[in-house]
Design a protein around this motif. Structure first.
Motif, PDB file in Angstrom:
ATOM      1  N   ALA A   1       3.862  49.317 -47.088  1.00  0.00           N
ATOM      2  CA  ALA A   1       4.575  50.095 -46.520  1.00  0.00           C
ATOM      3  C   ALA A   1       3.918  52.093 -47.051  1.00  0.00           C
ATOM      4  N   TYR A   2       4.631  52.317 -45.697  1.00  0.00           N
ATOM      5  CA  TYR A   2       4.092  54.659 -46.028  1.00  0.00           C
ATOM      6  C   TYR A   2       4.727  55.456 -45.442  1.00  0.00           C
ATOM      7  N   HIS A   3       4.154  56.637 -45.316  1.00  0.00           N
ATOM      8  CA  HIS A   3       4.861  57.228 -44.707  1.00  0.00           C
ATOM      9  C   HIS A   3       4.626  58.202 -43.250  1.00  0.00           C
ATOM     10  N   ALA A   4       5.191  57.615 -42.221  1.00  0.00           N
ATOM     11  CA  ALA A   4       4.704  58.190 -40.140  1.00  0.00           C
ATOM     12  C   ALA A   4       3.716  59.164 -41.051  1.00  0.00           C
ATOM     13  N   ALA A   5       3.961  59.730 -41.528  1.00  0.00           N
ATOM     14  CA  ALA A   5       2.982  61.319 -40.949  1.00  0.00           C
ATOM     15  C   ALA A   5       1.480  61.334 -42.022  1.00  0.00           C
ATOM     16  N   GLU A   6       1.633  60.383 -42.882  1.00  0.00           N
ATOM     17  CA  GLU A   6      -0.216  59.859 -42.897  1.00  0.00           C
ATOM     18  C   GLU A   6      -1.130  59.426 -41.333  1.00  0.00           C
ATOM     19  N   HIS A   7      -0.724  59.113 -40.451  1.00  0.00           N
ATOM     20  CA  HIS A   7      -1.987  58.338 -40.266  1.00  0.00           C
ATOM     21  C   HIS A   7      -2.872  59.983 -40.027  1.00  0.00           C
ATOM     22  N   PRO A   8      -4.078  59.750 -39.096  1.00  0.00           N
ATOM     23  CA  PRO A   8      -4.699  58.663 -38.923  1.00  0.00           C
ATOM     24  C   PRO A   8      -4.634  57.378 -40.297  1.00  0.00           C
ATOM     25  N   VAL A   9      -4.660  56.548 -41.107  1.00  0.00           N
ATOM     26  CA  VAL A   9      -3.993  55.560 -42.184  1.00  0.00           C
ATOM     27  C   VAL A   9      -5.459  54.289 -41.857  1.00  0.00           C
ATOM     28  N   ALA A  10      -5.375  54.504 -42.892  1.00  0.00           N
ATOM     29  CA  ALA A  10      -6.692  52.728 -42.672  1.00  0.00           C
ATOM     30  C   ALA A  10      -6.180  51.630 -43.919  1.00  0.00           C
ATOM     31  N   LEU A  11      -5.720  50.587 -43.824  1.00  0.00           N
ATOM     32  CA  LEU A  11      -6.034  50.340 -44.808  1.00  0.00           C
ATOM     33  C   LEU A  11      -7.120  49.189 -45.543  1.00  0.00           C
ATOM     34  N   GLN A  12      -7.618  49.021 -46.495  1.00  0.00           N
ATOM     35  CA  GLN A  12      -8.613  48.627 -47.050  1.00  0.00           C
ATOM     36  C   GLN A  12      -8.135  47.462 -47.845  1.00  0.00           C
ATOM     37  N   LEU A  13      -8.649  45.774 -46.918  1.00  0.00           N
ATOM     38  CA  LEU A  13      -8.839  45.067 -47.996  1.00  0.00           C
ATOM     39  C   LEU A  13      -9.637  44.819 -47.919  1.00  0.00           C
ATOM     40  N   GLY A  14      -9.265  43.597 -50.015  1.00  0.00           N
ATOM     41  CA  GLY A  14     -10.222  42.850 -50.704  1.00  0.00           C
ATOM     42  C   GLY A  14     -10.538  41.194 -50.805  1.00  0.00           C
ATOM     43  N   GLY A  15     -11.058  40.628 -50.640  1.00  0.00           N
ATOM     44  CA  GLY A  15     -10.963  38.826 -50.222  1.00  0.00           C
ATOM     45  C   GLY A  15     -12.364  38.607 -50.286  1.00  0.00           C
ATOM     46  N   SER A  16     -12.570  36.964 -49.338  1.00  0.00           N
ATOM     47  CA  SER A  16     -13.826  36.323 -49.122  1.00  0.00           C
ATOM     48  C   SER A  16     -13.491  35.456 -48.651  1.00  0.00           C
ATOM     49  N   ASP A  17     -12.395  34.729 -48.219  1.00  0.00           N
ATOM     50  CA  ASP A  17     -12.062  33.689 -47.679  1.00  0.00           C
ATOM     51  C   ASP A  17     -11.147  34.065 -45.952  1.00  0.00           C
ATOM     52  N   PRO A  18     -11.795  34.081 -45.046  1.00  0.00           N
ATOM     53  CA  PRO A  18     -11.353  34.469 -43.937  1.00  0.00           C
ATOM     54  C   PRO A  18     -10.063  33.916 -43.565  1.00  0.00           C
ATOM     55  N   LEU A  19      -9.543  32.466 -43.763  1.00  0.00           N
ATOM     56  CA  LEU A  19      -8.067  32.264 -43.286  1.00  0.00           C
ATOM     57  C   LEU A  19      -7.440  33.114 -44.010  1.00  0.00           C
ATOM     58  N   GLU A  20      -7.479  33.901 -45.252  1.00  0.00           N
ATOM     59  CA  GLU A  20      -6.533  35.053 -46.474  1.00  0.00           C
ATOM     60  C   GLU A  20      -6.241  36.086 -45.605  1.00  0.00           C
ATOM     61  N   LEU A  21      -8.006  36.053 -45.353  1.00  0.00           N
ATOM     62  CA  LEU A  21      -7.989  37.798 -44.686  1.00  0.00           C
ATOM     63  C   LEU A  21      -7.141  37.617 -43.391  1.00  0.00           C
ATOM     64  N   ALA A  22      -7.279  36.862 -42.496  1.00  0.00           N
ATOM     65  CA  ALA A  22      -6.667  36.620 -41.368  1.00  0.00           C
ATOM     66  C   ALA A  22      -5.236  36.975 -41.202  1.00  0.00           C
ATOM     67  N   LYS A  23      -4.768  36.124 -42.299  1.00  0.00           N
ATOM     68  CA  LYS A  23      -3.055  36.285 -42.249  1.00  0.00           C
ATOM     69  C   LYS A  23      -3.016  36.957 -42.768  1.00  0.00           C
ATOM     70  N   ALA A  24      -3.537  37.852 -44.303  1.00  0.00           N
ATOM     71  CA  ALA A  24      -3.364  39.161 -44.491  1.00  0.00           C
ATOM     72  C   ALA A  24      -3.390  40.758 -43.342  1.00  0.00           C
ATOM     73  N   VAL A  25      -4.125  40.754 -42.278  1.00  0.00           N
ATOM     74  CA  VAL A  25      -4.637  40.865 -41.389  1.00  0.00           C
ATOM     75  C   VAL A  25      -3.153  41.069 -40.656  1.00  0.00           C
ATOM     76  N   GLN A  26      -2.426  39.849 -40.379  1.00  0.00           N
ATOM     77  CA  GLN A  26      -1.650  39.349 -39.223  1.00  0.00           C
ATOM     78  C   GLN A  26      -0.427  39.700 -40.011  1.00  0.00           C
ATOM     79  N   LEU A  27      -0.156  39.296 -41.287  1.00  0.00           N
ATOM     80  CA  LEU A  27       1.258  39.936 -41.741  1.00  0.00           C
ATOM     81  C   LEU A  27       1.413  41.577 -42.056  1.00  0.00           C
ATOM     82  N   ALA A  28       0.033  41.819 -41.919  1.00  0.00           N
ATOM     83  CA  ALA A  28       0.080  43.707 -41.808  1.00  0.00           C
ATOM     84  C   ALA A  28      -0.038  43.899 -40.707  1.00  0.00           C
ATOM     85  N   GLN A  29      -0.219  43.446 -39.504  1.00  0.00           N
ATOM     86  CA  GLN A  29       0.239  44.350 -38.159  1.00  0.00           C
ATOM     87  C   GLN A  29       1.621  45.170 -38.141  1.00  0.00           C
ATOM     88  N   PRO A  30       2.717  44.324 -38.414  1.00  0.00           N
ATOM     89  CA  PRO A  30       3.432  45.270 -38.196  1.00  0.00           C
ATOM     90  C   PRO A  30       4.052  46.941 -38.800  1.00  0.00           C
TER      91      PRO A  30
END
Length: 336
Positions: free
Chosen positions: A62-91
């Motif tokens: 979660a973050y404040h709407a005023a922060e845009h433009p803002v990027a999420l940096q992810l760490g990981g090496s499992d394509p399935l885990e990273l894909a799921k994390a991106v999916q969960l971060a979409q909203p």
């Protein structure tokens, strides 16, 4: 908005960005930085994919709407885990999803992500392809020029070519090697020599890619110089944290805009944000620790830092401590 205008706005934001920095660029820091620049892209601290899958998601994302433009940096090496994390971060509506392929810490190496992934570009390609399948936002990569005994002149272009083949068009390159054996994370930010010319050559070799540079950039003058040499963007790290006013208050001039506020006006604009945080049960130190360098180099700066450092972490510390710190800057500094 057309796809073309979205892409143009995304790339424009990267003329200047503030680096993802662990324990520093949390939501309070980003809100503070946004008051100084309307234009620059801001990045979260690195969040691991497993943390998003299994941890306190709202606290992490979660973050404040005023922060845009803002990027999420992810760490990981499992394509399935990273894909799921991106999916969960979409909203949460981040403007960009970035994969960390540059962090050299022991914890990151043991999890087989961060800079060690530069040795496995095909895996990185699989990761970003999986991530792209879960978002319409740009997926970008932040990397080093090389690791350990690998020759950057060979390693970096091979890495860029393979990962770009998976659809990534935007890379942020920290212009130092990462030594995964023998250097601490702090030493990895300081000891390996900077090689800006190599990053410039990568832009010349891959003109179709958006290439941004990171590492050792401590002023807007240096940022302008690197942009003038043909790079698409400049990412500033520690200088934007320790002396934010000198870097960020004038940053919007890179887009032709005038500075929006003074350091004192920024401090005043933070007051309602701090008050709301305190009312919600937060602690003063959680915000003001990011503000210690706001008045760097001006009279009263040392006393400002001292009052906040000593008082903001005490139980029950409130706006009276903040006002007392501001008072160290002279008459008229406290505006309620």
């Amino acid at each position: 908005m057309s796809d073309l205008s979205i892409k143009k706005g995304f790339h424009d934001a990267h003329r200047l960005s503030v680096a993802p920095m662990m324990d520093w660029t949390d939501r309070h820091c980003r809100f503070f930085h946004r008051l100084m620049t309307r234009r620059a892209m801001l990045y979260t601290e690195m969040v691991t994919a497993p943390a998003i899958l299994h941890g306190p998601r709202d606290r992490l994302l979660a973050y404040h709407a005023a922060e845009h433009p803002v990027a999420l940096q992810l760490g990981g090496s499992d394509p399935l885990e990273l894909a799921k994390a991106v999916q969960l971060a979409q909203p949460y509506g981040y403007d960009e999803i970035n994969l960390n392929v540059g962090c050299p810490s022991d914890r990151v190496q043991s999890g087989c992500f961060g800079a060690i992934l530069m040795e496995r570009p095909q895996l990185v390609a699989e990761c970003v392809a999986a991530m792209q399948g879960e978002t319409d936002q740009p997926v970008t990569v932040k990397c080093r020029i090389g690791v350990d005994d690998h020759e950057p002149e060979t390693m970096l272009p091979q890495f860029l070519e393979i990962v770009a083949g998976a659809g990534v068009t935007h890379f942020i390159i920290h212009a130092r090697k990462a030594w995964l054996k023998g250097l601490s994370p702090k030493e990895n930010r300081e000891i390996p020599p900077l090689d800006y010319p190599l990053v410039l050559r990568m832009k010349q070799h891959f003109p179709e890619l958006t290439i941004c540079i990171n590492g050792g950039i401590d002023s807007l003058d240096l940022a302008r110089d690197l942009l003038g040499q043909g790079l698409d963007g400049v990412m500033i790290g520690r200088a934007a944290y320790h002396d934010p006013a000198s870097v960020l208050l004038g940053a919007d001039a890179l887009w032709g805009d005038a500075p929006s506020q003074t350091a004192l006006e920024v401090a005043a604009a933070m007051r309602p944000y701090i008050a709301a945080h305190l009312e919600a049960g937060g602690r003063l130190h959680q915000i003001t620790r990011h503000m210690l360098g706001l008045f760097h180099g001006r009279p009263g700066a040392r006393a400002w830092r001292r009052v906040l450092s000593e008082g903001a972490s005490r139980d029950g510390a409130g706006l009276e401590v903040y006002n007392a710190a501001l008072a160290q800057l002279g008459p008229g500094a406290v505006v309620t």
